[in-house]
Each structure stands twice: as C-alpha cells, then as structure tokens.
Design a protein around this motif. Structure first.
Motif, PDB file in Angstrom:
ATOM      1  N   ASP A 140       0.872  -1.174   0.000  1.00 36.19           N
ATOM      2  CA  ASP A 140       0.000   0.000   0.000  1.00 36.19           C
ATOM      3  C   ASP A 140       0.912   1.227   0.000  1.00 36.19           C
ATOM      4  O   ASP A 140       1.508   1.564   1.023  1.00 36.19           O
ATOM      5  N   VAL A 141       1.033   1.873  -1.134  1.00 36.91           N
ATOM      6  CA  VAL A 141       1.920   3.039  -1.258  1.00 36.91           C
ATOM      7  C   VAL A 141       1.166   4.357  -1.077  1.00 36.91           C
ATOM      8  O   VAL A 141       1.724   5.424  -1.335  1.00 36.91           O
ATOM      9  N   SER A 142      -0.067   4.294  -0.610  1.00 35.29           N
ATOM     10  CA  SER A 142      -0.866   5.515  -0.472  1.00 35.29           C
ATOM     11  C   SER A 142      -0.242   6.576   0.440  1.00 35.29           C
ATOM     12  O   SER A 142      -0.442   7.772   0.191  1.00 35.29           O
ATOM     13  N   PRO A 143       0.547   6.225   1.480  1.00 38.55           N
ATOM     14  CA  PRO A 143       1.188   7.296   2.258  1.00 38.55           C
ATOM     15  C   PRO A 143       2.068   8.216   1.404  1.00 38.55           C
ATOM     16  O   PRO A 143       2.201   9.403   1.688  1.00 38.55           O
ATOM     17  N   LEU A 144       2.630   7.660   0.330  1.00 38.24           N
ATOM     18  CA  LEU A 144       3.468   8.481  -0.555  1.00 38.24           C
ATOM     19  C   LEU A 144       2.670   9.618  -1.188  1.00 38.24           C
ATOM     20  O   LEU A 144       3.219  10.680  -1.466  1.00 38.24           O
ATOM     21  N   GLU A 145       1.378   9.390  -1.437  1.00 33.19           N
ATOM     22  CA  GLU A 145       0.565  10.417  -2.081  1.00 33.19           C
ATOM     23  C   GLU A 145       0.475  11.685  -1.238  1.00 33.19           C
ATOM     24  O   GLU A 145       0.389  12.780  -1.782  1.00 33.19           O
ATOM     25  N   VAL A 146       0.501  11.538   0.076  1.00 30.77           N
ATOM     26  CA  VAL A 146       0.442  12.701   0.966  1.00 30.77           C
ATOM     27  C   VAL A 146       1.844  13.167   1.341  1.00 30.77           C
ATOM     28  O   VAL A 146       2.216  14.322   1.136  1.00 30.77           O
ATOM     29  N   LEU A 147       2.625  12.264   1.885  1.00 31.10           N
ATOM     30  CA  LEU A 147       3.899  12.678   2.481  1.00 31.10           C
ATOM     31  C   LEU A 147       4.956  13.071   1.456  1.00 31.10           C
ATOM     32  O   LEU A 147       5.788  13.945   1.732  1.00 31.10           O
ATOM     33  N   SER A 148       4.934  12.477   0.284  1.00 26.99           N
ATOM     34  CA  SER A 148       5.864  12.934  -0.755  1.00 26.99           C
ATOM     35  C   SER A 148       5.524  14.354  -1.186  1.00 26.99           C
ATOM     36  O   SER A 148       6.417  15.159  -1.464  1.00 26.99           O
ATOM     37  N   ARG A 149       4.234  14.668  -1.226  1.00 28.75           N
ATOM     38  CA  ARG A 149       3.839  16.050  -1.564  1.00 28.75           C
ATOM     39  C   ARG A 149       4.218  17.014  -0.442  1.00 28.75           C
ATOM     40  O   ARG A 149       4.638  18.147  -0.708  1.00 28.75           O
ATOM     41  N   VAL A 150       4.069  16.583   0.799  1.00 28.28           N
ATOM     42  CA  VAL A 150       4.475  17.429   1.928  1.00 28.28           C
ATOM     43  C   VAL A 150       5.975  17.701   1.854  1.00 28.28           C
ATOM     44  O   VAL A 150       6.416  18.844   2.028  1.00 28.28           O
ATOM     45  N   THR A 151       6.752  16.677   1.549  1.00 27.17           N
ATOM     46  CA  THR A 151       8.202  16.843   1.429  1.00 27.17           C
ATOM     47  C   THR A 151       8.551  17.823   0.311  1.00 27.17           C
ATOM     48  O   THR A 151       9.388  18.712   0.477  1.00 27.17           O
ATOM     49  N   ARG A 152       7.905  17.681  -0.824  1.00 26.46           N
ATOM     50  CA  ARG A 152       8.171  18.576  -1.959  1.00 26.46           C
ATOM     51  C   ARG A 152       7.748  20.005  -1.639  1.00 26.46           C
ATOM     52  O   ARG A 152       8.452  20.964  -1.968  1.00 26.46           O
ATOM     53  N   LEU A 153       6.601  20.138  -0.998  1.00 27.82           N
ATOM     54  CA  LEU A 153       6.138  21.466  -0.602  1.00 27.82           C
ATOM     55  C   LEU A 153       7.098  22.092   0.422  1.00 27.82           C
ATOM     56  O   LEU A 153       7.388  23.283   0.356  1.00 27.82           O
ATOM     57  N   ALA A 154       7.620  21.269   1.326  1.00 23.13           N
ATOM     58  CA  ALA A 154       8.579  21.772   2.317  1.00 23.13           C
ATOM     59  C   ALA A 154       9.833  22.329   1.642  1.00 23.13           C
ATOM     60  O   ALA A 154      10.384  23.340   2.087  1.00 23.13           O
ATOM     61  N   ARG A 155      10.266  21.693   0.575  1.00 21.67           N
ATOM     62  CA  ARG A 155      11.432  22.205  -0.165  1.00 21.67           C
ATOM     63  C   ARG A 155      11.137  23.583  -0.768  1.00 21.67           C
ATOM     64  O   ARG A 155      11.957  24.492  -0.716  1.00 21.67           O
ATOM     65  N   HIS A 156       9.941  23.718  -1.343  1.00 21.26           N
ATOM     66  CA  HIS A 156       9.555  25.012  -1.912  1.00 21.26           C
ATOM     67  C   HIS A 156       9.414  26.070  -0.818  1.00 21.26           C
ATOM     68  O   HIS A 156       9.806  27.218  -1.001  1.00 21.26           O
ATOM     69  N   LEU A 157       8.856  25.680   0.303  1.00 23.95           N
ATOM     70  CA  LEU A 157       8.698  26.602   1.422  1.00 23.95           C
ATOM     71  C   LEU A 157      10.054  27.045   1.958  1.00 23.95           C
ATOM     72  O   LEU A 157      10.272  28.231   2.210  1.00 23.95           O
ATOM     73  N   ASP A 158      10.977  26.113   2.094  1.00 21.31           N
ATOM     74  CA  ASP A 158      12.313  26.453   2.565  1.00 21.31           C
ATOM     75  C   ASP A 158      12.975  27.459   1.626  1.00 21.31           C
ATOM     76  O   ASP A 158      13.563  28.446   2.069  1.00 21.31           O
ATOM     77  N   ARG A 159      12.839  27.236   0.333  1.00 21.36           N
ATOM     78  CA  ARG A 159      13.407  28.153  -0.657  1.00 21.36           C
ATOM     79  C   ARG A 159      12.751  29.536  -0.554  1.00 21.36           C
ATOM     80  O   ARG A 159      13.428  30.559  -0.584  1.00 21.36           O
TER      81      ARG A 159
END
Length: 174
Positions: free
Chosen positions: A31-50
């Motif tokens: 079940d890879v469904s956690p990736l749908e949320v947490l991978s987006r959170v990680t990517r958004l965190a990178r944009h936020l940090d920048r």
C-alpha cells in the motif's frame, strides 16, 4: 487511465502521481498511499524552505536570525525574553543560542540586559532596528508563502490547515 494521462480525477498529475503509479505497478503487494500525501508534503517543504530563505536573504538575514528576532517580536513590548525562553522557542542548544545572541548583538539587532526579577539572569531585548527588520522579513515571508498557497481558495486552505493540525499535534508536546 494510462500512465501518460495528464489528469487524475480532473486534476493535473504531478510527479508524485507518476512515482506512486510506478510503485503500484512494480510493487502491487504494498500500500503506497502514504506516498501520495507525504511525498507532496516533502516537496512542498522544499519550496517553502526556498521561499523563506529568499524572503530573509532579501533583508540580509539567515533563517536562524529570523527565528530569534521573530521570537522576541512575538513576545510583545518590550520585546524581550530570557535566553532560556529563546531556547524553548527555537529548539537549539544553550551554546548555540549564546553564539546567536552574540552575533545578533554585534549587528545591533538585540541587546542584553539584567533581569530585574533575577540578579543572575539576563534578558535579550530586540532593538528598534531589530524590530523593524523582523517586521520587514515577516512581510516578505508572508508574501512568498501566500504565493505558494495561491492555487487553493481560502476555504480549502482552512480545511488543509485543520487536517495538517490533526497530523502534527501528535508530535508536539505542550
């Protein structure tokens, strides 16, 4: 829907959709469904940090400098806290905080003074220029953060904020 399709349920696909699809194809047993949320959170965190680094750099600040200045600014007039209170709010060690206070004092953004309630204590106070800089950096930060969130209407942002709170509260000690 084939993997090359550019939409999912009427929404534009992103890189996370592509990687989740690939994992589902390669590992249908998981079940890879956690990736749908947490991978987006990680990517958004990178944009936020920048976005944050950009907002602070425009004012000649490092992120850690804003952390200390903003903690003092949020304290309200007279914009002062003990080093211990600053430690609690910024989650750094005592030695790190001492170094940070020294560096901010050298820039004229904070001053140390005696704590009138504790003969051995010290209070760190924001100078007028430190307050002005914290306010300007916050204004720039909020502008950049609004741009990051501009794809969602206010009502959806409120729902998202509530959902994220439900997730983060389990990690926060009061």
């Amino acid at each position: 829907m084939n993997e090359e399709s550019s939409t999912v349920a009427g929404q534009t696909r992103d890189e996370v959709d592509r990687l989740v699809s690939a994992w589902r194809r390669e590992r249908p047993d998981l079940d890879v469904s956690p990736l749908e949320v947490l991978s987006r959170v990680t990517r958004l965190a990178r944009h936020l940090d920048r976005a944050r680094r950009t907002a602070f750099a425009e004012r000649g600040l490092e992120t850690w400098e804003f952390d200390v200045l903003s903690a003092l600014r949020r304290a309200g007039s007279p914009y002062q806290l003990s080093p211990g209170q600053l430690l609690t709010q910024t989650l750094v060690t005592s030695g790190t905080m001492t170094n940070r206070i020294d560096r901010l004092a050298a820039k004229g953004l904070v001053v140390r003074g005696p704590d009138p309630n504790d003969r051995r204590g010290v209070l760190v106070r924001l100078t007028d220029s430190g307050r002005e800089l914290a306010d300007a950096a916050l204004t720039g930060l909020l502008k950049n953060e609004r741009e990051l969130l501009s794809a969602l209407p206010d009502a959806r942002l409120e729902v998202l904020g509530d959902l994220l709170r439900e997730l983060t509260v389990q990690f926060e000690a009061e």
